[in-house]
Design a protein around this motif. Structure first.
Motif, PDB file in Angstrom:
ATOM      1  N   THR A   1       1.059  -0.029   8.196  1.00  0.00           N
ATOM      2  CA  THR A   1       0.449  -1.017   7.309  1.00  0.00           C
ATOM      3  C   THR A   1       1.525  -1.983   6.831  1.00  0.00           C
ATOM      4  OG1 THR A   1       0.880   0.297   5.332  1.00  0.00           O
ATOM      5  CG2 THR A   1      -1.219   0.718   6.494  1.00  0.00           C
ATOM      6  N   GLN A   2       1.111  -3.023   6.115  1.00  0.00           N
ATOM      7  CA  GLN A   2       2.080  -3.951   5.516  1.00  0.00           C
ATOM      8  C   GLN A   2       2.946  -3.215   4.497  1.00  0.00           C
ATOM      9  OE1 GLN A   2      -0.245  -7.221   3.983  1.00  0.00           O
ATOM     10  NE2 GLN A   2      -0.097  -8.352   5.913  1.00  0.00           N
ATOM     11  N   TYR A   3       2.335  -2.290   3.762  1.00  0.00           N
ATOM     12  CA  TYR A   3       3.080  -1.469   2.803  1.00  0.00           C
ATOM     13  C   TYR A   3       4.155  -0.660   3.529  1.00  0.00           C
ATOM     14  CZ  TYR A   3       4.015   2.532  -0.276  1.00  0.00           C
ATOM     15  OH  TYR A   3       4.618   3.509  -1.022  1.00  0.00           O
ATOM     16  N   GLY A   4       3.799  -0.043   4.643  1.00  0.00           N
ATOM     17  CA  GLY A   4       4.757   0.727   5.420  1.00  0.00           C
ATOM     18  C   GLY A   4       5.909  -0.129   5.895  1.00  0.00           C
ATOM     19  N   GLU A   5       5.600  -1.325   6.381  1.00  0.00           N
ATOM     20  CA  GLU A   5       6.646  -2.248   6.827  1.00  0.00           C
ATOM     21  C   GLU A   5       7.580  -2.610   5.679  1.00  0.00           C
ATOM     22  OE1 GLU A   5       7.240  -6.660   8.867  1.00  0.00           O
ATOM     23  OE2 GLU A   5       5.260  -5.726   8.888  1.00  0.00           O
ATOM     24  N   LYS A   6       6.988  -2.931   4.530  1.00  0.00           N
ATOM     25  CA  LYS A   6       7.793  -3.298   3.357  1.00  0.00           C
ATOM     26  C   LYS A   6       8.699  -2.143   2.934  1.00  0.00           C
ATOM     27  CE  LYS A   6       7.405  -4.821  -1.427  1.00  0.00           C
ATOM     28  NZ  LYS A   6       6.487  -5.148  -2.517  1.00  0.00           N
ATOM     29  N   MET A   7       8.152  -0.933   2.872  1.00  0.00           N
ATOM     30  CA  MET A   7       8.953   0.225   2.465  1.00  0.00           C
ATOM     31  C   MET A   7      10.058   0.517   3.483  1.00  0.00           C
ATOM     32  SD  MET A   7       7.977   1.223  -0.507  1.00  0.00           S
ATOM     33  CE  MET A   7       7.840  -0.532  -0.805  1.00  0.00           C
TER      34      MET A   7
ATOM     35  N   THR B   1      11.084   7.554  -4.092  1.00  0.00           N
ATOM     36  CA  THR B   1      10.602   6.240  -4.490  1.00  0.00           C
ATOM     37  C   THR B   1      11.714   5.196  -4.428  1.00  0.00           C
ATOM     38  OG1 THR B   1      11.000   6.739  -6.815  1.00  0.00           O
ATOM     39  CG2 THR B   1       8.773   7.170  -5.963  1.00  0.00           C
ATOM     40  N   LYS B   2      12.949   5.673  -4.204  1.00  0.00           N
ATOM     41  CA  LYS B   2      14.101   4.774  -4.067  1.00  0.00           C
ATOM     42  C   LYS B   2      15.168   5.499  -3.257  1.00  0.00           C
ATOM     43  CE  LYS B   2      15.870   6.037  -8.665  1.00  0.00           C
ATOM     44  NZ  LYS B   2      14.949   7.128  -8.918  1.00  0.00           N
ATOM     45  N   VAL B   3      16.084   4.738  -2.670  1.00  0.00           N
ATOM     46  CA  VAL B   3      17.116   5.312  -1.814  1.00  0.00           C
ATOM     47  C   VAL B   3      17.979   6.309  -2.571  1.00  0.00           C
ATOM     48  CG1 VAL B   3      19.250   4.737  -0.559  1.00  0.00           C
ATOM     49  CG2 VAL B   3      17.171   3.442  -0.146  1.00  0.00           C
ATOM     50  N   GLU B   4      18.182   6.086  -3.838  1.00  0.00           N
ATOM     51  CA  GLU B   4      19.009   6.998  -4.629  1.00  0.00           C
ATOM     52  C   GLU B   4      18.427   8.417  -4.660  1.00  0.00           C
ATOM     53  OE1 GLU B   4      20.258   2.991  -5.284  1.00  0.00           O
ATOM     54  OE2 GLU B   4      18.247   3.845  -5.449  1.00  0.00           O
TER      55      GLU B   4
END
Length: 166
Positions: free
Chosen positions: A15-21, A160-163
């Motif tokens: 999805t667009q969400y998947g691409e963005k993430m 939810t974040k790389v950290e």
């Protein structure tokens, strides 16, 4: 191959969400000097490879075939294969490729995964190697994220974040 790497895998029909993430996590992981490992498939794999290259990172694309039969052809410019150059891609070889993808990094980041998918197979290989599986959660309405949410329910780490990976 000697640098710290992480596999990034997900849906071929993201999805667009998947691409963005995928772009967000890949960019940040490159900033932390991780090598990005994936299977060169259309979708999340290709987005991870291309984003890595865009930000001057290092990437490893593991092929399910030999160099003379790169699949998909449009990702020819990206490319590790255990096969002789003329070996063709077959469904069994994609699963073998996923084993290598899981084995090369410190863990696997799953962006989007259908309920039964190659991505889930890569996650299982990762767990069997006693390496962490990190998952970006998906909307309950997103069929491309059913597998991702199931992995989280079964003990994979929600990120939810790389950290959260670091």
């Amino acid at each position: 191959l000697k640098s710290i790497g992480i596999a990034i895998v997900g849906s071929r029909t993201n999805t667009q969400y998947g691409e963005k993430m995928c772009k967000t996590f890949t960019k940040k992981l490159v900033e932390y000097e991780f090598t990005i490992i994936s299977g060169l498939a259309i979708g999340i794999d290709a987005i991870a490879h291309k984003t890595c290259i865009k930000y001057s990172g290092k990437t490893i694309a593991v092929l399910p075939c030999g160099f003379n039969n790169i699949y998909p052809k449009q990702n020819r410019g990206l490319i590790l294969t255990e096969y002789e150059k003329d070996v063709k891609a077959e469904s069994k070889k994609f699963l073998e490729r996923n084993r290598i993808v899981a084995g090369l990094g410190i863990g696997t980041l799953v962006i989007e995964a259908g309920y039964r998918s190659g991505t889930s197979v890569t996650a299982r290989y990762t767990k069997n190697l006693n390496k962490p599986v990190f998952c970006v959660p998906s909307s309950l309405e997103n069929s491309k994220g059913l597998g991702t949410n199931e992995l989280i329910k079964n003990g994979s780490k929600l990120v939810t974040k790389v950290e959260d990976i670091l």
